[in-house]
Motif scaffolding. Structure first.
Motif, PDB file in Angstrom:
ATOM      1  N   LEU A 229      76.469  19.495  89.417  1.00  0.00           N
ATOM      2  CA  LEU A 229      77.839  19.375  89.908  1.00  0.00           C
ATOM      3  C   LEU A 229      78.794  18.828  88.856  1.00  0.00           C
ATOM      4  CD1 LEU A 229      75.981  19.350  92.578  1.00  0.00           C
ATOM      5  CD2 LEU A 229      78.048  18.486  93.663  1.00  0.00           C
ATOM      6  N   SER A 230      78.281  18.554  87.665  1.00  0.00           N
ATOM      7  CA  SER A 230      79.113  17.971  86.613  1.00  0.00           C
ATOM      8  C   SER A 230      80.302  18.846  86.286  1.00  0.00           C
ATOM      9  CB  SER A 230      78.277  17.729  85.355  1.00  0.00           C
ATOM     10  OG  SER A 230      77.305  16.743  85.573  1.00  0.00           O
ATOM     11  N   LYS A 231      80.075  20.152  86.127  1.00  0.00           N
ATOM     12  CA  LYS A 231      81.120  21.063  85.661  1.00  0.00           C
ATOM     13  C   LYS A 231      81.952  21.604  86.821  1.00  0.00           C
ATOM     14  CE  LYS A 231      78.791  20.538  81.821  1.00  0.00           C
ATOM     15  NZ  LYS A 231      79.181  19.526  80.839  1.00  0.00           N
ATOM     16  N   ARG A 232      81.284  22.110  87.862  1.00  0.00           N
ATOM     17  CA  ARG A 232      82.002  22.772  88.954  1.00  0.00           C
ATOM     18  C   ARG A 232      82.884  21.816  89.739  1.00  0.00           C
ATOM     19  NH1 ARG A 232      80.356  22.208  94.132  1.00  0.00           N
ATOM     20  NH2 ARG A 232      80.711  24.358  94.819  1.00  0.00           N
ATOM     21  N   SER A 233      82.476  20.532  89.820  1.00  0.00           N
ATOM     22  CA  SER A 233      83.165  19.578  90.687  1.00  0.00           C
ATOM     23  C   SER A 233      83.656  18.331  89.960  1.00  0.00           C
ATOM     24  CB  SER A 233      82.238  19.155  91.838  1.00  0.00           C
ATOM     25  OG  SER A 233      81.848  20.257  92.624  1.00  0.00           O
ATOM     26  N   ASN A 234      83.638  18.338  88.620  1.00  0.00           N
ATOM     27  CA  ASN A 234      84.074  17.176  87.830  1.00  0.00           C
ATOM     28  C   ASN A 234      83.263  15.923  88.154  1.00  0.00           C
ATOM     29  OD1 ASN A 234      86.080  18.823  86.767  1.00  0.00           O
ATOM     30  ND2 ASN A 234      87.625  18.131  88.226  1.00  0.00           N
TER      31      ASN A 234
END
Length: 377
Positions: A234-239
């Motif tokens: 979820l690091s990239k898709r959801s900051n």
């Protein structure tokens, strides 16, 4: 006796450290200092770290779950497992998923670094990964005492001793996307030779000129998860890089073994982060909003770098531009640092990247605009 008693014991800690290369990002520090000295400040495009706000509904879920005095479980709550299986079915097209087919992990880097060890690999075993790749694949093999092996095409590998095959699509650093035919061929080859496939798909929701497909899609795996594990974050898709929330989907037998090992190691996601993950996976609006931000920044930076004489290769997905001016990468890094722009040298990702740089478009709109101005000067 005297000779034996004068010898110094070998420190296990030192010997483990000696298996590893120097941490590559330390080499970038002098260039970072140069870029930071620019009158208008640094534009840091070297690391793909999110800079935009955590979605409000995710922060609210975290806050609501803040009163969590007890230990969380390694496997996560039933609500989290429901969210993981539901998302994987909807987004990846994976079929027939049960709770045994998912496993939350404490960020994907931790998983990549320690997976070979948790699989019980060691001396005499081989771990294969792309020739241009995230350096932690190699680190994970070395931590386990296994042999790291690079490939151009996985089906060209010598299967002798090969226990773990990393796929990475979309690729970090190149942004290359493997099509369903390529993935299907890799899966068939690995199954023929009894090699576990672990597919790093953390950038799957960030396709720009291609529509990335998961290794768990029925068109690739034939509807069976046997011998396959997909890694998502979820690091990239959801900051949510600061939340350290990632998960595995795939072969229940493999994940069941990892679950037991991780229970012994206490590798558990904090309970409030589990609740935040459920909220993030249940919402698509914030994902679309973030994609729009990245698409805008990507277009601006790509145009500016191309106008400045760079050639962009691959880069059809992910958060990076893979760029070259057909010169040694450190020359490019140095020249850009003088303009206050910091990028990552391509040789961080393997010798094949020695004439490329990786440009992240995760900076703010204001910093991206500053980079565009400087490149035009």
């Amino acid at each position: 006796m005297g000779a034996a008693s004068s010898s110094q014991p070998v420190s296990p800690r030192a010997s483990l450290r000696d298996r590893l290369p120097d941490f590559p990002w330390d080499r970038l520090e002098p260039y970072k200092a140069t870029a930071a000295a620019h009158a208008d400040g640094i534009v840091d495009l070297s690391v793909g770290t999110p800079v935009d706000p955590v979605p409000a509904l995710v922060r609210q879920a975290l806050t609501d779950a803040a009163d969590s005095p007890g230990y969380p479980t390694v496997w996560g709550t039933a609500a989290l497992r429901d969210a993981l299986t539901g998302w994987a079915a909807d987004r990846l097209g994976a079929r027939g998923l049960e709770h045994t087919n998912v496993l939350p992990v404490v960020g994907s880097k931790e998983l990549v670094a320690w997976l070979p060890t948790q699989l019980g690999l060691g001396a005499g075993d081989k771990v294969a990964y792309p020739r241009l790749a995230y350096p932690t694949y190699e680190v994970g093999a070395r931590l386990a005492g296994a042999e790291p092996v690079v490939y151009d095409e996985p089906w060209e590998l010598d299967p002798s001793g090969l226990k773990l095959l990393w796929l990475n699509s979309p690729s970090n650093p190149t942004g290359r996307v493997l099509g369903a035919d390529e993935l299907r061929r890799a899966v068939a080859w690995a199954r023929e030779h009894d090699v576990l496939v672990v597919s790093d798909e953390c950038y799957l929701e960030l396709g720009w000129e291609a529509d990335p497909v998961s290794v768990l899609h029925p068109d690739v795996c034939g509807g069976s998860h046997e011998g396959l594990v997909a890694v998502h974050s979820l690091s990239k898709r959801s900051n949510l890089a600061g939340y350290r929330s990632a998960f595995l989907v795939g072969d229940a037998a493999v994940l069941g073994d990892l679950l037991q090992i991780r229970k012994h190691g206490g590798m558990m996601i904090a309970a409030p982060v589990q609740a935040a993950t459920v909220a993030a996976l249940g919402d698509t609006a914030h994902v679309a909003e973030q994609r729009e931000r990245y698409a805008r920044r990507r277009a601006a930076l790509r145009g500016a770098f191309e106008a400045a004489g760079f050639r962009i290769e691959h880069s059809e997905a992910s958060l990076y531009l893979w760029a070259t001016r057909d010169e040694p990468c450190w020359d490019t890094v140095g020249e850009l640092a003088e303009r206050g722009i910091l990028v990552a040298p391509g040789d961080f990702y393997g010798a094949a990247g020695e004439r490329f740089v990786r440009i992240a478009f995760t900076a703010t709109d204001e910093r991206v605009a500053a980079a565009v101005r400087r490149l035009a000067e």
